[in-house]
Design a protein around this motif. Structure first.
Motif, PDB file in Angstrom:
ATOM      1  N   ALA C 117     -39.909 -11.044 -71.448  1.00 17.92           N
ATOM      2  CA  ALA C 117     -41.308 -11.315 -71.801  1.00 17.92           C
ATOM      3  C   ALA C 117     -41.971 -10.060 -72.332  1.00 17.92           C
ATOM      4  N   CYS C 118     -41.731  -8.946 -71.679  1.00 15.46           N
ATOM      5  CA  CYS C 118     -42.348  -7.697 -72.124  1.00 15.46           C
ATOM      6  C   CYS C 118     -41.740  -7.226 -73.445  1.00 15.46           C
ATOM      7  N   ARG C 119     -40.463  -7.494 -73.610  1.00 18.01           N
ATOM      8  CA  ARG C 119     -39.785  -7.160 -74.851  1.00 18.01           C
ATOM      9  C   ARG C 119     -40.424  -7.921 -76.016  1.00 18.01           C
ATOM     10  N   ASN C 120     -40.719  -9.181 -75.728  1.00 19.76           N
ATOM     11  CA  ASN C 120     -41.422 -10.010 -76.694  1.00 19.76           C
ATOM     12  C   ASN C 120     -42.761  -9.400 -77.077  1.00 19.76           C
ATOM     13  N   ALA C 121     -43.351  -8.696 -76.116  1.00 18.71           N
ATOM     14  CA  ALA C 121     -44.692  -8.146 -76.315  1.00 18.71           C
ATOM     15  C   ALA C 121     -44.656  -6.680 -76.707  1.00 18.71           C
ATOM     16  N   ALA C 123     -42.341  -4.131 -75.619  1.00 20.59           N
ATOM     17  CA  ALA C 123     -41.959  -3.122 -74.638  1.00 20.59           C
ATOM     18  C   ALA C 123     -41.098  -2.019 -75.248  1.00 20.59           C
ATOM     19  N   GLU C 124     -40.275  -2.409 -76.222  1.00 15.25           N
ATOM     20  CA  GLU C 124     -39.415  -1.382 -76.819  1.00 15.25           C
ATOM     21  C   GLU C 124     -40.238  -0.307 -77.520  1.00 15.25           C
ATOM     22  N   ASP C 125     -41.351  -0.714 -78.090  1.00 10.35           N
ATOM     23  CA  ASP C 125     -42.222   0.281 -78.734  1.00 10.35           C
ATOM     24  C   ASP C 125     -42.802   1.220 -77.678  1.00 10.35           C
ATOM     25  N   VAL C 126     -43.172   0.630 -76.509  1.00 11.62           N
ATOM     26  CA  VAL C 126     -43.708   1.464 -75.427  1.00 11.62           C
ATOM     27  C   VAL C 126     -42.655   2.473 -74.994  1.00 11.62           C
ATOM     28  N   CYS C 127     -41.442   1.988 -74.801  1.00 12.30           N
ATOM     29  CA  CYS C 127     -40.370   2.886 -74.361  1.00 12.30           C
ATOM     30  C   CYS C 127     -40.121   3.989 -75.384  1.00 12.30           C
ATOM     31  N   ALA C 128     -40.130   3.601 -76.635  1.00 10.70           N
ATOM     32  CA  ALA C 128     -39.892   4.589 -77.680  1.00 10.70           C
ATOM     33  C   ALA C 128     -40.959   5.671 -77.646  1.00 10.70           C
ATOM     34  N   THR C 175     -49.174   0.927 -72.519  1.00  7.99           N
ATOM     35  CA  THR C 175     -48.877   1.753 -73.677  1.00  7.99           C
ATOM     36  C   THR C 175     -48.588   3.131 -73.128  1.00  7.99           C
ATOM     37  N   ALA C 176     -48.039   3.967 -73.953  1.00  5.92           N
ATOM     38  CA  ALA C 176     -47.749   5.318 -73.478  1.00  5.92           C
ATOM     39  C   ALA C 176     -49.042   5.985 -73.023  1.00  5.92           C
ATOM     40  N   ALA C 177     -50.117   5.737 -73.744  1.00  9.20           N
ATOM     41  CA  ALA C 177     -51.393   6.371 -73.389  1.00  9.20           C
ATOM     42  C   ALA C 177     -51.927   5.806 -72.077  1.00  9.20           C
ATOM     43  N   PRO C 629     -33.557 -10.550 -86.321  1.00  6.30           N
ATOM     44  CA  PRO C 629     -34.961 -10.305 -86.016  1.00  6.30           C
ATOM     45  C   PRO C 629     -35.778 -10.092 -87.282  1.00  6.30           C
ATOM     46  N   THR C 630     -36.951 -10.667 -87.280  1.00  6.27           N
ATOM     47  CA  THR C 630     -37.853 -10.410 -88.394  1.00  6.27           C
ATOM     48  C   THR C 630     -39.021  -9.551 -87.955  1.00  6.27           C
ATOM     49  N   THR C 631     -39.283  -9.550 -86.640  1.00  3.02           N
ATOM     50  CA  THR C 631     -40.323  -8.656 -86.121  1.00  3.02           C
ATOM     51  C   THR C 631     -39.841  -8.106 -84.795  1.00  3.02           C
ATOM     52  N   GLY C 632     -40.577  -7.148 -84.288  1.00  2.79           N
ATOM     53  CA  GLY C 632     -40.294  -6.647 -82.937  1.00  2.79           C
ATOM     54  C   GLY C 632     -39.111  -5.710 -82.926  1.00  2.79           C
ATOM     55  N   GLY C 633     -39.077  -4.863 -81.965  1.00  4.55           N
ATOM     56  CA  GLY C 633     -38.006  -3.874 -81.874  1.00  4.55           C
ATOM     57  C   GLY C 633     -36.824  -4.428 -81.115  1.00  4.55           C
ATOM     58  N   ALA C 634     -35.712  -4.543 -81.781  1.00  2.07           N
ATOM     59  CA  ALA C 634     -34.500  -4.991 -81.082  1.00  2.07           C
ATOM     60  C   ALA C 634     -33.812  -3.797 -80.462  1.00  2.07           C
ATOM     61  N   ARG C 635     -33.203  -4.021 -79.327  1.00  2.00           N
ATOM     62  CA  ARG C 635     -32.450  -2.942 -78.730  1.00  2.00           C
ATOM     63  C   ARG C 635     -30.983  -3.305 -78.690  1.00  2.00           C
TER      64      ARG C 635
END
Lengths: 538, 312, 635
Positions: C117-121, C123-128, C175-177, C629-635
């Motif tokens: 669910a978070c990945r959908n939202a 999360a990978e960008d947050v981790c990055a 978010t990171a912030a 994938p067309t959007t979102g960060g895949a890991r």
């Protein structure tokens, strides 16, 4: 027990009993696979009570451990007996029907109150009371002991004081209730059964019992000497008196295993003729006039041994003996031949069958049946008999079959050597898991657990003496001194120290142990010497 | 006891004990009822309380097992012994599942064959099974091809742990059957020097914090080695001989005898090669040992082979 | 010493953490100062005591983790000595759980959810943005986490600060912030007011997670956001403890009759009839029995139990109390997952208040019956939601499942007959008893009766927890949640979480009932309804699910331990766009793996580890080409 020299019970019963009372035994280390059976019982809900000066690895498993002073066993046992009687927990029916001497016993233990025993043994009265109630109220209970009971100057009384407790509660002769000495050495049981005792013929038959002896006279066609001989310590006393001048030693190393080593070696050296038959050139063999190299019985020859549950078991040859070593049987046969008695070719099975003919308790144990049944527990009266799981069920027949079992009042006597200002510490001895006796067998293998001889002392004593782990100190008794490193062990309390005798070439522990012996059994008081510890460097 | 008693008044120390009137026996336990079930279409009768594995064995149906040993509590972890039980959603482990009256069991159905095949493949692709004697036969029987998971399939390969004179632990051969943990624990030795640590594919049999054996609680009874099905746990002597190429099972004899140390009377099986003892085990059905030994019985045989260092 | 425990000294903090839980040592033999006069003469607790207090092993380890932020070997040795548990086994237990750090770690850790669910939202960008995982800066670090049960607020993170008074802070959306800001705040004193916000402020907060909050027609969620979760009086004013009153009137047999009439089935996923379970325990000859509330809600996409515990904790306690009286149990445990600190705290407050009011303890509500409840915390292990793993974990062993049979109703916690129910199931009990079985059964359809909670997340406008009867459709729920979030059409819906199954857009009108879903080979499981629009990275989601099972397999049985790895490897191979033949081989391999895991694994984890993936592949949803994938960060 009661005419049969063996533990009454089976290992299986240890698993199924309600309480095991382990007295003067660190079976976890000295009888590891026996202790497996104890542990099975514990996991089934049985309880374990141990009585031992040290909180040994066996005692660690106990639901109750009593850390008594070395040599105060009878004081504790008598107080337990008194408490059982006083609390009305004695088995009146069993006492009335199957025993003798109860009134004398009751009178003898009457002064042995819990408070008195606490003063004698150091164990809190409440804990002694707990032990008494636990043992007496257990539906089934096993009493087992080892050298902690028998390596004392009053070994026989120690044993009798424990047997009294079993009689008091009827904890003998029933499944799961019995009294068991754990044999310290392979085939000690079998050796005794075969008559390797000063007063016994094969089958544990008393040499001074004329009808029994007559059976052997007839079988062997010779007149068996009608009187008992000497036990080991008696032999040394006889040497001292000059009455014993020649000795044939098979598989023993008394020069290192006997207490007061200086005296032992002096006596051996004074013999006119010493023959040693052994696997090794032991310290004793070095003193011998003739050394007969022997095969290792357990893997280089065929025969039987008997274990602590009276199970006669086959040993078999797996590898050939090295060099000129020969089977014990072969050597004995050869000596007989040279002495003018030709016994024919040595054949272990034929010798065994001869034993079966003269020992009724072994009659049914053919090699074929021993093989088939995985060993048989004596007595095994005929070749249909399965052997007996436990002894003395006859005491539960009404009326009792055969003689009743007698109480034997015993009096507490402290160790011969009291502690004093000069020798203020108690030294007791014992074994470690991975070592064995004087190390002639166990010294050879690569052993990750091996740490050389140490004087184990309590952290408190170490602090008081200002010594630390590994520091070499001088340990002195009235008989000698050895230098040995310190090992701190919280199984010990202040005033109590411990050594083994596994490394006699490094540290001759028996230079400092006391040679006081039990007048009845000849066992030596290895368990209680008085020592002092001195730092080598200030 | 060897101690005599000589107060003279007591005949019981002097006369042989009379023969028992009745044979001393354990209290009787009621014989279990016999139940009937069906295995592969055959009616089978077994004692109540038997496992399905027992029931299969009773009619000669051979069931592969890896984590099962009759002296240990079934952990049913390997799943190679699964059978199909009608009415059960999943297959059931025959080692742990008790037989019940009326069960209908299939031991060679397509589902059973597939699961057994996959279990063997999953193990074969991740663990070195080259010293697990029965596995190759079972692989053939179930047409297992561990290589189909590809060359990059994760394995448990790792350096051999060689940290003492008696044991070698080669966990690249470990299938995590738990037998050694059970043998070290309540099923036999009760020393608890090892346990399974970590989780999932990274789970390993380990001492605390993976300290070397000499720093652990290990007492070198070797009972773990005695139960290891894949030679992940092996005697140092065997390991060394294998390394030198001198380990030759075909030249070995086995002889049962009794240990020469304490008086407990443990049955030893001596494995001898070229006139020398190379390994010591104990039979699982020996009543005294149930397959277990202590350090002395297991390893303390060198004295018949070599001159001891000094005589101490 | 037979039990060989190294004499390493724990730090004062470690010792204090353990002693606060276990009390001071009773003797020198269990870690205290040696009293030679006594310890040299008597010892009463032998090594068999291994069993005696072993259930405090995990709490002791957790206490050190919470106090220090990691658990040293010296601390483990001290715990081993205090509890008489062998060090190797202590290590085996400690190394089983995600949330126990066995290497030095800073006091503050941000657990950043990267689950589906978070990945959908994002999360990978947050981790990055957070940089290298595990890097320490300013006394803090961060780690990826499996589902934190905050899916309605995705992407989410949980900040944990170790100390004498450990504090935690949920950061959502993360978010990171936001994590950095929270990291500063978490050093301050704990916010004691969080649960006690009043009136509208509270309702507003709750509506972020429960958009229906305050709606008078709600049953299970009736009090959520409406009452002060810390107030027993508030709870009672809003219908609380009417279920218990009714249960006492009915008696045990009457309660079971009502449950049976209401056809209540378990809400944890297995849908076993609750009345039958309670009756089975009540009928055991063994008198010592337990009630266990399974609050180890860890199924990715599931957050319903967390919300019930946080906002209506007395309802859970009331349900357990009724279970205890009915089954004849005197002791209950709530096993709350370690990621739910707020839920655990509010439950504890509720237990204390109930006990003070005589609703727990030696004489429950004047009935003369004894029942009390204790909280145990998980430490990061999905497997512990499996009931027998939960028992093992609670007893101080590794959270590995047991073979069934025997079933918990006969041989459960500590080997005794045990009622084990999910939080939602227990919360249904007072509702059912208050309404009556017949009225309860009138809701829903067929065997699926009563109200149901749905955890709606993913690409929807208002993710959250929704209450609706059994039998609503995904389309109904989508409407409640305001439709899709990005205006794109629904591509797939994951029902039941990682252990559930995907359905396609063609299944939006299938009634969400046990039987309705069974008909299409799906399951409602724990009530997860996770929506993916046509921009979702479904192959990436599948790989995340495969990784989840690979990470969470306990490792006990071969099919699951190795099978989950092989499944993960096959999906990675498929993602590399191999030739068609290889794809076909890997598809066949996945199918065989799935079959063997389903058939031969010990427990539900392995048995369902391939379900979602197989269902997606069957629908053509995870095709690496078609579903790139067309959007979102895949890991």
């Amino acid at each position: 027990m009661f005419g049969a020299g063996g533990g009454t019970s089976s290992y299986r019963e240890i698993e199924e009993t309600d309480l095991v009372l382990l007295w003067g035994s660190n079976a976890r280390e000295t009888h590891p696979i026996f202790f497996h059976h104890v542990l099975k019982g514990l996991h089934r809900g049985g309880r374990l009570v141990t009585v031992d000066p040290r909180r040994t690895s066996s005692a660690q498993w106990a639901d109750l451990w009593l850390g008594l002073d070395v040599g105060s066993d009878i004081a504790v046992a008598n107080a337990v007996g008194r408490e059982i009687i006083a609390a009305g927990l004695a088995n009146q029916e069993f006492i009335a029907e199957a025993t003798t001497g109860f009134e004398a016993y009751r009178a003898a233990v009457e002064p042995c109150t819990l408070a008195w025993a606490e003063a004698q043994s150091g164990v809190p009265a409440e804990a002694i009371r707990e032990l008494a109630h636990a043992y007496a109220t257990a539906p089934r209970a096993m009493l087992c002991w080892t050298l902690g009971i028998t390596e004392h100057h009053n070994a026989v009384d120690n044993v009798l004081s424990l047997i009294n407790l079993a009689l008091l509660c009827g904890h003998v002769g029933r499944f799961g209730s019995g009294i068991n000495p754990l044999r310290g050495q392979n085939n000690v049981q079998g050796g005794g059964d075969m008559g390797a005792l000063p007063d016994r013929l094969p089958g544990f038959q008393h040499v001074e019992n004329a009808p029994l002896r007559a059976r052997f006279d007839a079988a062997w066609g010779v007149a068996v000497p009608p009187e008992r001989g000497w036990h080991l310590t008696g032999m040394f006393e006889a040497m001292d008196r000059g009455e014993l001048r020649g000795l044939y030693v098979l598989g023993e190393n008394p020069a290192q295993s006997e207490a007061d080593q200086h005296r032992t070696i002096r006596l051996l050296e004074g013999l006119e003729h010493l023959v040693v038959q052994d696997l090794f050139l032991t310290r004793t063999a070095e003193l011998a006039d003739v050394v007969l190299p022997a095969a290792a019985g357990w893997c280089e020859s065929d025969g039987t041994v008997t274990n602590s549950e009276r199970r006669v078991q086959r040993v078999r040859r797996a590898v050939p003996p090295p060099g000129a070593a020969r089977d014990d049987l072969e050597i004995v046969f050869e000596i007989a031949r040279r002495l003018g008695a030709d016994w024919g070719a040595p054949d272990p099975e034929a010798v065994w069958d001869e034993l079966r003919r003269v020992s009724p308790a072994h009659a049914g144990m053919s090699y074929a049946r021993l093989e088939e049944l995985g060993g048989i527990q004596w007595p095994c009266w005929d070749d249909q008999h399965p052997g007996e799981l436990f002894l003395h069920s006859r005491l539960w027949e009404r009326p009792v079959v055969g003689p009743r079992a007698g109480f034997h009042p015993c009096t507490h006597e402290p160790p011969i050597e009291a502690l004093d200002a000069e020798y203020p510490l108690r030294l007791t001895t014992g074994r470690r898991l991975s070592e064995y006796n004087t190390g002639v067998q166990s010294g050879a293998y690569a052993n990750p657990l091996r740490r050389r001889e140490t004087l184990d002392i309590s952290p408190e004593d170490a602090a008081r003496l200002g010594v630390g782990e590994g520091e070499v100190v001088r340990v002195s008794s009235r008989r000698g001194a050895v230098d040995v490193p310190i090992h701190l062990d919280d199984a010990l309390r202040p005033g109590l120290t411990f050594m083994t005798f596994h490394f006699p070439d490094d540290v001759a522990t028996n230079l400092i142990t006391i040679d006081a012996t039990d007048p009845k059994a000849g066992t030596a008081e290895f368990k209680a010497a008085a020592i002092r510890v001195d730092r080598l460097s200030p | 006891m060897s101690a005599d008693h000589d107060d003279g008044a007591d005949r019981v120390w002097f006369e042989p004990p009379p023969r028992s009137v009745r044979l001393p026996m354990a209290p009787p336990t009621p014989a279990p009822a016999t139940i009937t079930l069906e295995i592969d279409g055959r009616e089978v009768q077994v004692a109540d309380g038997s496992s399905l594995l027992d029931a299969c064995a009773s009619i000669g149906v051979e069931t592969p097992t890896l984590c099962f040993l009759k002296t240990l509590t079934p952990v049913n972890a390997c799943r190679v012994c699964v059978v199909e039980l009608e009415g059960s959603r999943t297959l059931v482990p025959s080692c742990a599942r008790k037989a019940e009256a009326g069960m209908k069991v299939h031991t060679d159905s397509p589902r059973v064959r597939l699961s057994r095949k996959l279990v063997l493949e999953l193990l074969g692709s991740s663990v070195d099974l080259s010293q697990a004697p029965d596995v190759a036969r079972w692989m053939a029987r179930y047409d297992a091809h561990p290589e189909r998971f590809g060359a990059d399939a994760a394995t448990v390969a790792q350096p051999v742990k060689d940290d003492n004179d008696l044991y070698v632990r080669d966990y690249a051969r470990c299938i995590l059957c738990y037998k050694c943990v059970e043998a070290c624990g309540t099923d036999a030795q009760n020393t608890f020097a090892i346990a399974v640590a970590g989780r999932g594919f990274d789970a390993r049999v380990a001492t605390e914090a993976d300290v070397p054996l000499p720093a652990s609680a290990c007492v070198y009874c070797g009972n773990c080695i005695g139960v290891c099905p894949t030679n992940a746990l092996v005697f140092k002597s065997e390991h060394v001989m294998r390394g030198k190429g001198t380990w030759a099972p075909e030249r070995q004899t086995t002889t049962d005898t009794i240990c020469s140390y304490c008086g407990v009377g443990c049955t030893l099986t001596l494995h001898a090669q070229d006139g020398r003892i190379v390994k010591v085990t104990s039979p699982l059905d020996a009543s005294v040992t149930e397959g277990n030994l202590c350090i002395k019985g297991r390893f303390g045989f060198d004295f018949v082979d070599d001159e001891p260092a000094g005589d101490g | 010493m037979d039990l060989r425990i190294p004499h390493s000294e724990p730090s004062p903090d470690e010792r204090a953490a353990v002693d606060a839980l276990l009390g001071a040592p009773a003797s020198g033999w269990d870690g205290g100062d040696r009293d030679v006069a006594l310890d040299g003469r008597v010892a009463r607790r032998g090594l068999r005591a291994i069993e005696a207090r072993r259930d405090l092993l995990l709490p002791a380890i957790e206490a050190v983790q919470a106090r220090v932020g990691w658990v040293s070997k010296a601390a483990l040795d001290y715990i081993a000595r205090r509890l008489t548990v062998p060090p190797a086994e202590v290590w085996g237990v400690a190394s089983f759980y995600h949330l126990i750090d066995l290497e030095p770690a800073p006091p503050v850790v941000a657990h950043v959810c990267d689950d589906i669910a978070c990945r959908n939202a994002g999360a990978e960008d947050v981790c990055a943005a957070l940089g290298a995982e595990g890097a320490v800066a300013d006394g803090a670090t961060w780690k990826r986490s499996p589902c934190l049960g905050l899916c309605e607020l995705a992407p989410a993170a949980l900040l944990v600060r170790a100390g004498a008074t450990p504090t935690t802070e949920v950061v959502a959306p993360a978010t990171a912030a936001a994590i950095a800001t929270a990291r500063a705040a978490v050093d301050g004193p704990a916010d004691a007011s969080a649960g006690a916000r009043r009136g509208d402020a509270r309702l507003d907060e709750v509506r972020r997670s429960v958009p229906q909050a305050g709606d008078a027609s709600l049953q299970l969620l009736a009090r959520v956001g409406v009452v002060d979760p810390g107030s027993l009086d508030d709870y009672r004013r809003h219908g609380g403890y009417r279920g218990l009153t009714r249960a006492i009137e009915l008696g045990g047999a009457g309660v079971i009759a009502e449950l049976t009439a209401g056809r209540l089935v378990g809400r944890g996923g297995a849908a076993f009839p609750t009345g039958r379970k309670w009756q089975a325990v009540a009928g055991q000859t063994e008198r010592t029995r337990y009630v266990v509330c399974n609050a180890d809600e860890s199924e990715p996409g599931t957050f319903k139990d967390r919300i019930l515990m946080e906002w209506d904790p007395f309802a859970v306690i009331e349900g357990m109390t009724i279970a205890g009286l009915t089954a004849g149990a005197e002791h209950g445990y709530v096993y709350v997952r370690g990621e739910y600190p707020v839920a655990a705290a509010r439950l504890q407050a509720a237990i204390d208040a109930a006990r003070a009011a005589g609703l727990l303890g030696a004489d429950v509500a004047g009935t003369g019956a004894r029942f009390d409840v204790e909280i145990r915390r998980g430490a990061g292990a999905y497997i512990c939601g499996e009931e027998t793993s939960l028992f093992n974990s609670l007893e101080g062993f590794r959270g590995e499942p047991r073979s069934k049979p025997p079933y918990p109703v006969a041989v459960g916690l500590f080997g005794k007959p045990t009622v084990v129910n999910n939080v939602e199931t227990l919360a249904n009990v007072p509702v059912l008893l208050t309404a009556g079985g017949a009225a309860f059964a009138a809701q829903g359809s067929g065997t699926s009766t009563g109200p149901k909670l749905y955890c709606v997340s993913g690409h929807v406008a208002r993710p959250g927890l929704y209450e609706a009867p059994f039998g609503v459709t995904v389309r109904d729920l989508l409407a409640l949640a305001g439709g899709t979030s990005r205006g794109r059409p629904v591509r797939a819906v994951l029902l039941g979480g990682a252990a559930g199954s995907f359905v396609g857009a063609d299944a939006l009108d299938v009634p969400l009932t046990l039987e309705g879903l069974r008909a299409i080979g799906a399951t409602l499981g724990s009530g997860v309804v996770m929506v993916f629009d046509d921009g979702a990275d479904l192959p990436g989601v599948l790989r995340r699910i495969a990784q989840f099972f690979r990470d969470e397999s306990c490792g006990q049985c071969v099919p699951c331990r190795v099978g989950t790895v092989r499944q993960d490897e096959a999906l990675h191979r498929l993602a590399a766009r191999p030739p068609a033949a290889a794809v076909a081989d890997d598809r066949a391999l996945l199918a065989e793996l799935g079959q063997a895991m389903r058939d031969a694994s010990i427990c539900g984890l392995g048995q369902t580890a391939s379900a979602a993936i197989e269902s997606a592949l069957a629908l053509g949803l995870g095709d690496p080409v078609a579903d790139a994938p067309t959007t979102g960060g895949a890991r």
